[in-house]
Motif scaffolding. Structure first.
Motif, PDB file in Angstrom:
ATOM      1  N   GLN A  12       0.718  -1.133   0.044  1.00  0.00           N
ATOM      2  CA  GLN A  12       0.017  -0.092  -0.159  1.00  0.00           C
ATOM      3  C   GLN A  12       0.905   1.417   0.084  1.00  0.00           C
ATOM      4  OE1 GLN A  12      -3.054  -1.981   2.999  1.00  0.00           O
ATOM      5  NE2 GLN A  12      -3.330   0.286   2.736  1.00  0.00           N
ATOM      6  N   GLU A  13       1.988   1.222   0.912  1.00  0.00           N
ATOM      7  CA  GLU A  13       2.799   2.230   0.899  1.00  0.00           C
ATOM      8  C   GLU A  13       3.671   2.657  -0.348  1.00  0.00           C
ATOM      9  OE1 GLU A  13       5.208   1.427   4.343  1.00  0.00           O
ATOM     10  OE2 GLU A  13       3.792   1.806   5.581  1.00  0.00           O
ATOM     11  N   ALA A  14       3.967   1.437  -1.080  1.00  0.00           N
ATOM     12  CA  ALA A  14       4.677   1.547  -2.171  1.00  0.00           C
ATOM     13  C   ALA A  14       3.554   1.965  -3.407  1.00  0.00           C
ATOM     14  CB  ALA A  14       5.311   0.213  -2.633  1.00  0.00           C
ATOM     15  N   LEU A  15       2.378   1.649  -3.454  1.00  0.00           N
ATOM     16  CA  LEU A  15       1.456   2.088  -4.447  1.00  0.00           C
ATOM     17  C   LEU A  15       1.180   3.689  -4.245  1.00  0.00           C
ATOM     18  CD1 LEU A  15      -0.840  -0.922  -4.386  1.00  0.00           C
ATOM     19  CD2 LEU A  15       0.706  -0.243  -6.335  1.00  0.00           C
ATOM     20  N   ALA A  16       1.187   3.905  -2.727  1.00  0.00           N
ATOM     21  CA  ALA A  16       0.814   5.547  -2.591  1.00  0.00           C
ATOM     22  C   ALA A  16       2.139   6.546  -3.079  1.00  0.00           C
ATOM     23  CB  ALA A  16       0.705   5.565  -1.036  1.00  0.00           C
ATOM     24  N   ARG A  17       3.227   5.613  -3.317  1.00  0.00           N
ATOM     25  CA  ARG A  17       4.378   6.433  -3.658  1.00  0.00           C
ATOM     26  C   ARG A  17       4.420   6.471  -5.451  1.00  0.00           C
ATOM     27  NH1 ARG A  17       7.214   3.768   0.519  1.00  0.00           N
ATOM     28  NH2 ARG A  17       7.899   2.201  -0.863  1.00  0.00           N
ATOM     29  N   HIS A  18       3.539   5.914  -5.921  1.00  0.00           N
ATOM     30  CA  HIS A  18       3.315   5.719  -7.209  1.00  0.00           C
ATOM     31  C   HIS A  18       4.272   4.692  -7.860  1.00  0.00           C
ATOM     32  CE1 HIS A  18       0.312   8.982  -8.134  1.00  0.00           C
ATOM     33  NE2 HIS A  18       0.309   9.100  -6.820  1.00  0.00           N
ATOM     34  N   GLU A  19       4.545   3.607  -7.114  1.00  0.00           N
ATOM     35  CA  GLU A  19       5.472   2.596  -7.720  1.00  0.00           C
ATOM     36  C   GLU A  19       4.721   1.499  -8.674  1.00  0.00           C
ATOM     37  OE1 GLU A  19       8.037   1.017  -4.748  1.00  0.00           O
ATOM     38  OE2 GLU A  19       8.594   2.761  -3.813  1.00  0.00           O
ATOM     39  N   VAL A  20       5.409   0.908  -9.312  1.00  0.00           N
ATOM     40  CA  VAL A  20       5.047  -0.347 -10.292  1.00  0.00           C
ATOM     41  C   VAL A  20       5.413  -1.620  -9.443  1.00  0.00           C
ATOM     42  CG1 VAL A  20       4.914  -1.500 -12.354  1.00  0.00           C
ATOM     43  CG2 VAL A  20       5.070   0.900 -12.341  1.00  0.00           C
ATOM     44  N   LEU A  21       4.660  -2.467  -9.057  1.00  0.00           N
ATOM     45  CA  LEU A  21       4.968  -3.733  -8.371  1.00  0.00           C
ATOM     46  C   LEU A  21       4.373  -4.863  -9.149  1.00  0.00           C
ATOM     47  CD1 LEU A  21       3.281  -2.691  -4.661  1.00  0.00           C
ATOM     48  CD2 LEU A  21       5.717  -2.367  -5.524  1.00  0.00           C
ATOM     49  N   ALA A  22       4.833  -5.869  -8.760  1.00  0.00           N
ATOM     50  CA  ALA A  22       4.613  -7.281  -9.673  1.00  0.00           C
ATOM     51  C   ALA A  22       4.533  -8.472  -8.520  1.00  0.00           C
ATOM     52  CB  ALA A  22       5.424  -7.457 -10.687  1.00  0.00           C
ATOM     53  N   VAL A  23       3.514  -9.217  -8.917  1.00  0.00           N
ATOM     54  CA  VAL A  23       3.201 -10.613  -8.253  1.00  0.00           C
ATOM     55  C   VAL A  23       3.054 -11.711  -8.911  1.00  0.00           C
ATOM     56  CG1 VAL A  23       0.891  -9.900  -7.589  1.00  0.00           C
ATOM     57  CG2 VAL A  23       2.414 -11.135  -6.144  1.00  0.00           C
ATOM     58  N   PHE A  24       3.329 -12.692  -8.562  1.00  0.00           N
ATOM     59  CA  PHE A  24       2.838 -14.026  -9.374  1.00  0.00           C
ATOM     60  C   PHE A  24       1.654 -14.857  -8.315  1.00  0.00           C
ATOM     61  CE2 PHE A  24       7.336 -13.965 -10.653  1.00  0.00           C
ATOM     62  CZ  PHE A  24       7.203 -13.673 -11.904  1.00  0.00           C
ATOM     63  N   PRO A  25       0.515 -14.418  -8.440  1.00  0.00           N
ATOM     64  CA  PRO A  25      -0.422 -15.099  -7.331  1.00  0.00           C
ATOM     65  C   PRO A  25      -0.536 -16.584  -7.352  1.00  0.00           C
ATOM     66  CG  PRO A  25      -1.571 -13.768  -9.495  1.00  0.00           C
ATOM     67  CD  PRO A  25      -0.093 -13.672  -9.432  1.00  0.00           C
ATOM     68  N   GLU A  26      -0.050 -17.306  -8.406  1.00  0.00           N
ATOM     69  CA  GLU A  26      -0.142 -18.765  -8.097  1.00  0.00           C
ATOM     70  C   GLU A  26       0.574 -19.237  -6.992  1.00  0.00           C
ATOM     71  OE1 GLU A  26      -0.314 -21.085 -12.174  1.00  0.00           O
ATOM     72  OE2 GLU A  26       0.932 -19.097 -12.347  1.00  0.00           O
ATOM     73  N   GLY A  27       1.658 -18.398  -6.464  1.00  0.00           N
ATOM     74  CA  GLY A  27       2.373 -18.673  -5.362  1.00  0.00           C
ATOM     75  C   GLY A  27       3.548 -19.635  -5.794  1.00  0.00           C
ATOM     76  N   THR A  28       3.821 -20.301  -6.885  1.00  0.00           N
ATOM     77  CA  THR A  28       4.629 -20.986  -7.218  1.00  0.00           C
ATOM     78  C   THR A  28       4.578 -21.250  -8.779  1.00  0.00           C
ATOM     79  OG1 THR A  28       5.626 -23.329  -6.821  1.00  0.00           O
ATOM     80  CG2 THR A  28       3.386 -23.205  -6.897  1.00  0.00           C
ATOM     81  N   ASN A  35      -6.980   1.735  -3.734  1.00  0.00           N
ATOM     82  CA  ASN A  35      -7.527   1.999  -5.340  1.00  0.00           C
ATOM     83  C   ASN A  35      -6.723   2.193  -6.300  1.00  0.00           C
ATOM     84  OD1 ASN A  35      -9.924   2.799  -6.633  1.00  0.00           O
ATOM     85  ND2 ASN A  35      -9.869   4.781  -6.421  1.00  0.00           N
ATOM     86  N   ALA A  36      -5.657   1.280  -6.415  1.00  0.00           N
ATOM     87  CA  ALA A  36      -4.881   1.097  -7.505  1.00  0.00           C
ATOM     88  C   ALA A  36      -4.933   0.207  -8.528  1.00  0.00           C
ATOM     89  CB  ALA A  36      -3.335   0.959  -6.781  1.00  0.00           C
TER      90      ALA A  36
END
Length: 246
Positions: free
Chosen positions: A131-147, A169-170
């Motif tokens: 949340q803090e990173a998104l508030a700083r307008h960063e681009v994040l990435a995740v693999f939601p399968e977990g593996t 709200n990103a």
């Protein structure tokens, strides 16, 4: 014999590039502004694919700026490098990657956030950091399968980390990843790192492959629009499934 000699040459270049990356991280990163670091990571990742004999193909349009959370399927140890080559982002990864030789140091330098997957408390901590990173307008990435998965069918998407995008709200951008043969366009499992695969075995299959293409397919940005994280995760899974097939 010629094919094996080429693979050995590629492997030597990959290892040398890893060492060069470590030198850059140790000696130059501390004096670089953040944007220059991001550019270096992207350039290094693109060159890594070249050394490994892989062509990058980008389809769709990556978000030009944050805040945004990229959500992708997961096939290989190469996925992070492939996504960095297409567009720099900060990954959320399992904590054991931090301890991997060479790779962990480079991942940390690229801004990776580490999650202890077995700890519910750590998941709450990670959502707050995201949340803090998104508030700083960063681009994040995740693999939601977990593996990693074998690429035939997507695993269920874990919804926990989507909570950060809901609260902030990103937008989320779905991303489909796949590896194909340049000559035929057919999917290939050469770079896969699944189940009993070893990192060395996957790396060797990758450098042995001929005409390997890494496809990164970006879909349109999505907002939650009233969906809770579980419903959104299901919808994103369906979208990513379509993107990785086209």
């Amino acid at each position: 014999m010629r094919r094996q000699a080429r693979a050995v040459w590629r492997l030597a270049r990959v290892l040398a590039h890893l060492v060069t990356g470590l030198g850059t991280v140790a000696l130059r990163f501390p004096r670089m502004p953040e944007q220059e670091q991001h550019a270096r990571v992207q350039a290094w990742s693109r060159q890594m694919l070249v050394h490994a004999g892989i062509t990058l193909e980008v389809r769709g349009e990556p978000a030009p700026e944050g805040p945004v959370l990229l959500v992708a399927n997961h096939l290989s140890w190469l996925d992070i490098t492939v996504m960095h080559a297409a567009r720099h982002c900060r990954f959320i990864s399992k904590s054991d990657i931090k301890g991997w030789p060479l790779v962990g140091t480079l991942a940390t330098a690229a801004g990776t956030l580490y999650l202890e997957r077995s700890s519910r408390r750590d998941a709450l901590r990670m959502v707050r950091l995201m949340q803090e990173a998104l508030a700083r307008h960063e681009v994040l990435a995740v693999f939601p399968e977990g593996t990693t998965a074998d690429g035939r069918e997507l695993l269920p998407f874990h919804a926990n980390l989507l909570q950060a995008a809901v609260v902030a709200n990103a937008p989320v951008q779905p991303v489909g990843l796949r590896f194909i043969e340049r000559a035929t366009g057919a999917p290939t499992t050469a770079p896969n790192y699944v189940g009993d695969d070893t990192l060395l075995g996957s790396l060797w299959r990758t450098v042995m492959a001929d005409g390997l293409v890494a496809v990164v397919h970006y879909g349109p940005l999505q907002h939650a629009q009233g969906r809770d994280r579980r419903a959104w995760a299901d919808d994103l899974r369906a979208t990513v499934d379509g993107l990785r097939r086209t």
